[in-house]
Design an enzyme around this catalytic site. Structure first.
Site, PDB file in Angstrom:
ATOM      1  N   GLU A 135       3.596   8.979 -38.600  1.00 24.34           N
ATOM      2  CA  GLU A 135       3.298   9.977 -39.909  1.00 24.34           C
ATOM      3  C   GLU A 135       3.222  11.474 -39.511  1.00 24.34           C
ATOM      4  OE1 GLU A 135      -1.258  10.550 -40.311  1.00 24.34           O
ATOM      5  OE2 GLU A 135      -1.392   8.891 -38.879  1.00 24.34           O
ATOM      6  N   SER A 186      -8.675  13.406 -43.578  1.00 20.36           N
ATOM      7  CA  SER A 186      -9.853  13.158 -43.235  1.00 20.36           C
ATOM      8  C   SER A 186     -10.345  13.582 -42.021  1.00 20.36           C
ATOM      9  CB  SER A 186     -10.031  11.292 -43.199  1.00 20.36           C
ATOM     10  OG  SER A 186      -9.246  10.708 -44.271  1.00 20.36           O
ATOM     11  N   SER A 189      -5.104  17.359 -37.783  1.00 22.23           N
ATOM     12  CA  SER A 189      -4.109  17.475 -36.511  1.00 22.23           C
ATOM     13  C   SER A 189      -3.593  18.640 -36.571  1.00 22.23           C
ATOM     14  CB  SER A 189      -2.973  16.391 -36.833  1.00 22.23           C
ATOM     15  OG  SER A 189      -3.451  15.056 -36.273  1.00 22.23           O
ATOM     16  N   ARG A 201       2.035  17.399 -30.762  1.00 21.91           N
ATOM     17  CA  ARG A 201       0.689  17.768 -31.396  1.00 21.91           C
ATOM     18  C   ARG A 201      -0.051  18.163 -30.276  1.00 21.91           C
ATOM     19  NH1 ARG A 201      -4.351  15.181 -31.638  1.00 21.91           N
ATOM     20  NH2 ARG A 201      -5.160  14.748 -33.544  1.00 21.91           N
TER      21      ARG A 201
END
Ligand code: ADP
Length: 362
Positions: A135, A186, A189, A201
């Protein structure tokens, strides 16, 4: 790479914790021969998807985001942007089946946690395989593609604290690197992006869009994101939060903290009297401000650590949510003394799905 590389229809699906995003490429350069050879089911699916903007009770096509005359894998056509709650996946699969999609499509490109969670359902219920993509790879690929394809994709908010002067201003993002990418879904990141294939990340928080909506439903009895935002728009968080001036009687000058700054989110709500007079609108506004400022503060620390000056905010939390965008714009500017810039993108929540569709390229 996807098995059904050349066979239409082309979809990219991002199955998130709250919303499922579906991007559909409608070819507009179909030749006579192609049209003759095309099966009726495919024509029907195209007609169904492009004629409607509502699908069932919960599916929506964001017509204002539609992109015409784009080029993907050497084909020209239109990109359509569709979303529905992930909780409706069962109904979506039933619909796909009833439209004959199951006979036509063998593989769908999918990303997001739901690509794993629902893989068996796709196989059992509609006999479709999911070609799964990461993703965050998809998010970055999709955002870079859309940003370079749509000249008015990227913007910032000027004068974010002055409603009479505040406006969206186009931003030239043609030299993007490095930038911080803050995806508020939700959960949240935070990525540091140094090049199209070079990112990490660096952080995240579980206090995200899902937290805003969940808390808002609990505190106000509302049921939808749109309702929550509407309530917040009419509310005042200063009846809920404890401000610096509620504690100091004014600003805390020595450390440059203005009196109107929130010192304690929800800090007034320990008082019974205050609880009795607070409105749903105020509670919704305070929830929105709390979650947004917390994300802003984490993003700012990340930008500082990475020595990055441009912070791009995406994710569906920002949908129909100028309050949050302006707060983020203000917070980035104010706390960095003008060195950080908050940027926003029109297709806010759809980049994962777009990136997934593009991975057809293999
Ligand atoms: P995810 O991939 O985790 O589902 P999204 O980027 O789609 O993340 O963002 C989900 C968040 O967007 C929700 O938590 C909520 O704050 C907000 N949101 C915006 N529109 C809606 C909607 N119609 N229904 C539910 N949540 C919405």
């Amino acid at each position: 790479p996807c098995e059904s590389v050349d066979s239409m229809p082309w979809f990219g699906m991002d199955i998130g914790g709250t919303l499922c995003k579906l991007v559909y490429f409608e070819p507009k350069d179909i030749t006579r021969d192609e049209a003759d050879a095309e099966v009726e089911t495919l024509k029907n699916i195209r007609r169904y998807l492009t004629k409607n903007s509502a699908y069932g009770k919960t599916g929506h096509r964001d017509t204002h985001l539609q992109m015409n005359n784009v080029s993907i894998r050497g084909r020209r056509g239109t990109l359509h942007f569709i979303r529905f709650p992930t909780s409706e996946m069962g109904n979506f699969l039933a619909l796909a089946k009833s439209k004959g999609m199951a006979n036509l499509v063998t593989t769908v490109c999918a990303t997001g946690g739901g690509a794993f969670k629902f893989e068996d359902n796709f196989k059992k219920e509609v006999n479709m395989n999911l070609a799964k993509f990461d993703e965050l790879d998809s998010l970055i690929r999709g955002m870079l593609y859309i940003e370079t394809t749509n000249p008015r994709e990227c913007y910032y908010w000027s004068n974010p604290t002055d409603d009479s002067k505040c406006q969206k201003v186009p931003y030239d993002f043609s030299e993007p690197y490095p930038f911080l990418l803050v995806n508020i879904g939700s959960g949240v990141s935070i990525l540091a992006v140094y090049g199209s294939e070079n990112y990490k990340r660096i952080s995240g928080t579980s206090l995200g869009g899902g937290t805003f909506l969940g808390l808002c439903c609990l505190l106000t009895g509302c049921n939808t994101f749109e309702e929550a935002i509407e309530l917040a728009t009419g509310g005042d968080n200063t009846t809920v939060d404890k401000l610096v001036k509620d504690i100091y009687g004014g600003g805390y000058g020595r450390f440059g903290l203005p009196g109107d700054l929130v010192a304690s989110s929800f800090g007034q709500m320990n008082s019974k009297d205050r609880r009795n007079t607070v409105t749903k609108e105020d509670l919704a506004r305070a929830t929105l401000v709390t979650i947004t400022n917390n994300i802003g503060s984490i993003a700012r620390m990340c930008a500082g650590n990475e020595k990055i000056e441009r912070v791009v905010f995406v994710g569906n939390f920002l949908r129909v949510n100028p309050i949050a965008m302006k707060l983020l714009a203000y917070a980035m500017d104010y706390w960095s003394k003008g060195t950080l810039k908050a940027l926003f993108l029109e297709h806010e929540g759809y980049f994962g799905a777009v990136g997934c569709l593009l991975q057809f390229n293999g």
